[in-house]
Design a protein around this motif. Structure first.
Motif, mmCIF file in Angstrom:
data_model
loop_
_atom_site.group_PDB
_atom_site.id
_atom_site.type_symbol
_atom_site.label_atom_id
_atom_site.label_comp_id
_atom_site.label_asym_id
_atom_site.label_seq_id
_atom_site.Cartn_x
_atom_site.Cartn_y
_atom_site.Cartn_z
ATOM 1 N N ASP A 60 0.833 -1.207 0.000
ATOM 2 C CA ASP A 60 0.000 0.000 0.000
ATOM 3 C C ASP A 60 0.863 1.251 0.000
ATOM 4 O OD1 ASP A 60 -2.427 -1.156 -0.078
ATOM 5 O OD2 ASP A 60 -3.079 -0.520 1.916
ATOM 6 N N ARG A 61 2.004 1.125 0.679
ATOM 7 C CA ARG A 61 2.924 2.254 0.778
ATOM 8 C C ARG A 61 4.332 1.708 0.523
ATOM 9 N NH1 ARG A 61 -1.537 4.174 1.055
ATOM 10 N NH2 ARG A 61 -2.301 5.738 2.522
ATOM 11 N N ARG A 62 5.096 2.392 -0.329
ATOM 12 C CA ARG A 62 6.481 1.985 -0.531
ATOM 13 C C ARG A 62 7.327 2.835 0.406
ATOM 14 N NH1 ARG A 62 6.959 3.258 -5.386
ATOM 15 N NH2 ARG A 62 6.558 1.362 -6.561
ATOM 16 N N ALA A 71 -6.418 4.792 -0.181
ATOM 17 C CA ALA A 71 -6.826 5.493 1.050
ATOM 18 C C ALA A 71 -7.004 4.531 2.219
ATOM 19 C CB ALA A 71 -8.122 6.259 0.796
ATOM 20 N N HIS A 72 -6.636 5.040 3.351
ATOM 21 C CA HIS A 72 -6.885 4.344 4.615
ATOM 22 C C HIS A 72 -6.906 5.383 5.723
ATOM 23 C CE1 HIS A 72 -2.210 3.631 5.092
ATOM 24 N NE2 HIS A 72 -2.551 4.802 5.575
ATOM 25 N N HIS A 73 -7.272 4.959 6.898
ATOM 26 C CA HIS A 73 -7.104 5.843 8.060
ATOM 27 C C HIS A 73 -6.720 5.008 9.267
ATOM 28 C CE1 HIS A 73 -11.626 5.933 9.541
ATOM 29 N NE2 HIS A 73 -11.143 4.712 9.475
ATOM 30 N N HIS A 74 -6.139 5.716 10.231
ATOM 31 C CA HIS A 74 -5.636 5.036 11.429
ATOM 32 C C HIS A 74 -5.576 6.013 12.581
ATOM 33 C CE1 HIS A 74 -2.008 6.848 9.659
ATOM 34 N NE2 HIS A 74 -2.085 6.013 8.624
ATOM 35 N N THR A 75 -5.501 5.466 13.792
ATOM 36 C CA THR A 75 -5.409 6.343 14.958
ATOM 37 C C THR A 75 -4.067 7.075 15.051
ATOM 38 O OG1 THR A 75 -5.055 4.285 16.184
ATOM 39 C CG2 THR A 75 -7.180 5.387 16.463
ATOM 40 N N TRP A 103 -8.863 10.227 6.683
ATOM 41 C CA TRP A 103 -8.661 9.374 5.503
ATOM 42 C C TRP A 103 -7.574 9.979 4.647
ATOM 43 C CZ3 TRP A 103 -10.752 4.765 5.551
ATOM 44 C CH2 TRP A 103 -11.972 4.548 6.198
ATOM 45 N N HIS A 104 -6.660 9.154 4.127
ATOM 46 C CA HIS A 104 -5.611 9.727 3.278
ATOM 47 C C HIS A 104 -5.115 8.733 2.250
ATOM 48 C CE1 HIS A 104 -3.728 7.949 6.831
ATOM 49 N NE2 HIS A 104 -2.627 7.740 6.124
ATOM 50 N N GLU A 105 -4.838 9.266 1.078
ATOM 51 C CA GLU A 105 -4.256 8.500 -0.023
ATOM 52 C C GLU A 105 -3.248 9.419 -0.701
ATOM 53 O OE1 GLU A 105 -8.186 8.709 -1.602
ATOM 54 O OE2 GLU A 105 -7.449 9.317 -3.576
HETATM 55 FE FE FE2 Z 1 -1.362 6.175 6.626
#
Ligand code: FE2
Ligand code: GTQ
Length: 322
Positions: A73-75, A109-113, A150-152
């Motif tokens: 998802d992220r490099r 996109a995903h989100h997290h605490t 939320w972020h992408e």
């Molecule tokens: Fe993130």
């Protein structure tokens, strides 16, 4: 639970037998600890360290050939403090990573605490969408992704884009409230294009604010300093610092943990006697209570990310010249 027998405990008449009961009951005598719980001043746990952008970029480029966004998802390349036993954090409460996104790629996109922020190093035509707002990220900019937003990310120009991520994930690990969720649709629908946003600190604005500063900060660790936000997020403070050629700061220590990202210039930071040289794009870990001093070769600007706000609110922030 093991066989607790009040009667036999009542009959214990020597310390060895008393101590042998402790383990069964999950207790420990404060006078008989295997590891101390209190000590006179902060321990030297995490190590001073510098990660060099030139090396990290070469590694990211190799990952760019071998790892696509189907795979990751992220490099991102996490900067793991080399202290024994650590497998993740850069300093106690924060983690830093270099991230590469290549033309045409989308990091979904995903989100997290955990709260996050990005410091852009190189590349044009990269965007982040934060809670529906699409913002271009340009070199020197600092972009915030607060807890739960939320972020992408995407790169639409011809450039490979490199940036630094800093997150409070290790603090969330400590406190336990980790939540993470992928955005069901993959990317946020109908983002709104905006250029000014409370979550975007533009490099040209930082430069203008630095230029308008008349006095050096009281701590003396820079010639000019501004704070982005007040603080940027509840757990992370961001300071942009300017240090001229030949500048030598005093040596100070603070209970807060810091990660410096060099935006421009070169020099060295002596952390607890260790000489860490740095140049553009390098990242320096200055753990809690380690005395440190900056000595500048070429005019430098850096972003200091720290957990100061946590220490302030808990009444634990303390710093001194040594
Ligand atoms: Fe993130
Ligand atoms: O870009 O959303 O380096 O969620 C670590 C966790 C980046 C990101 C990191 C993340 C991100």
């Amino acid at each position: 639970m093991t066989s607790f027998d009040a009667r036999s405990v009542a009959e214990i008449d020597n310390l060895d037998d008393l101590y042998s009961v402790f383990d069964d009951l999950s207790v420990e005598g404060g006078w008989y600890r295997r590891a101390p719980a209190l000590w006179p001043e902060p321990l030297r746990n995490f190590l001073p360290y510098v990660w060099r952008y030139a090396e990290m970029k070469a590694v990211l480029d190799a990952a760019g050939r071998l790892v696509d966004h189907e795979m990751a998802d992220r490099r991102n390349l996490t900067l793991t403090n080399p202290v024994e036993g650590n497998g993740y954090a850069t300093v106690r409460s924060l983690v830093a990573a270099y991230q590469l996104i290549r033309p045409g790629e989308v990091a979904p996109a995903h989100h997290h605490t955990p709260a996050a922020l990005r410091i852009i190093l190189e590349g044009r035509g990269t965007y982040t969408v934060v809670d529906g707002d699409r913002v271009e990220m340009r070199p020197g900019d600092v972009l915030l992704t607060p807890s739960w937003a939320w972020h992408e990310h995407s790169a639409v120009g011809p450039d490979d884009c490199y940036w630094v991520d800093i997150l409070d994930v290790p603090l969330v690990h400590l406190l336990e409230p980790m939540f993470f969720e992928k955005y069901p649709a993959g990317v946020q629908e109908d983002p709104r294009d905006i250029d000014t946003s409370p979550i975007a600190f533009r490099w040209e604005d930082s430069l203008a604010c630095l230029a308008a500063e008349t006095a050096a900060p009281e701590h003396g660790m820079a010639e000019r300093e501004i704070e982005l936000g007040s603080p940027a997020m509840p757990t992370i403070a961001l300071h942009v610092q300017e240090l001229g050629a030949g500048f030598e700061s005093p040596t100070r220590r603070t209970t807060a943990n810091s990660i410096f990202t060099v935006i421009e210039g070169s020099g060295e930071t002596i952390v607890d006697g260790e000489r860490l040289t740095w140049e553009r794009g390098d990242i320096i870990a200055v753990p809690a209570w380690r005395p440190y001093q900056h000595i500048v070769s070429e005019p430098a600007r850096m972003v200091r990310a720290s957990d100061e706000p946590v220490f302030s609110v808990l009444g634990l922030l303390r710093s001194e010249k040594v």
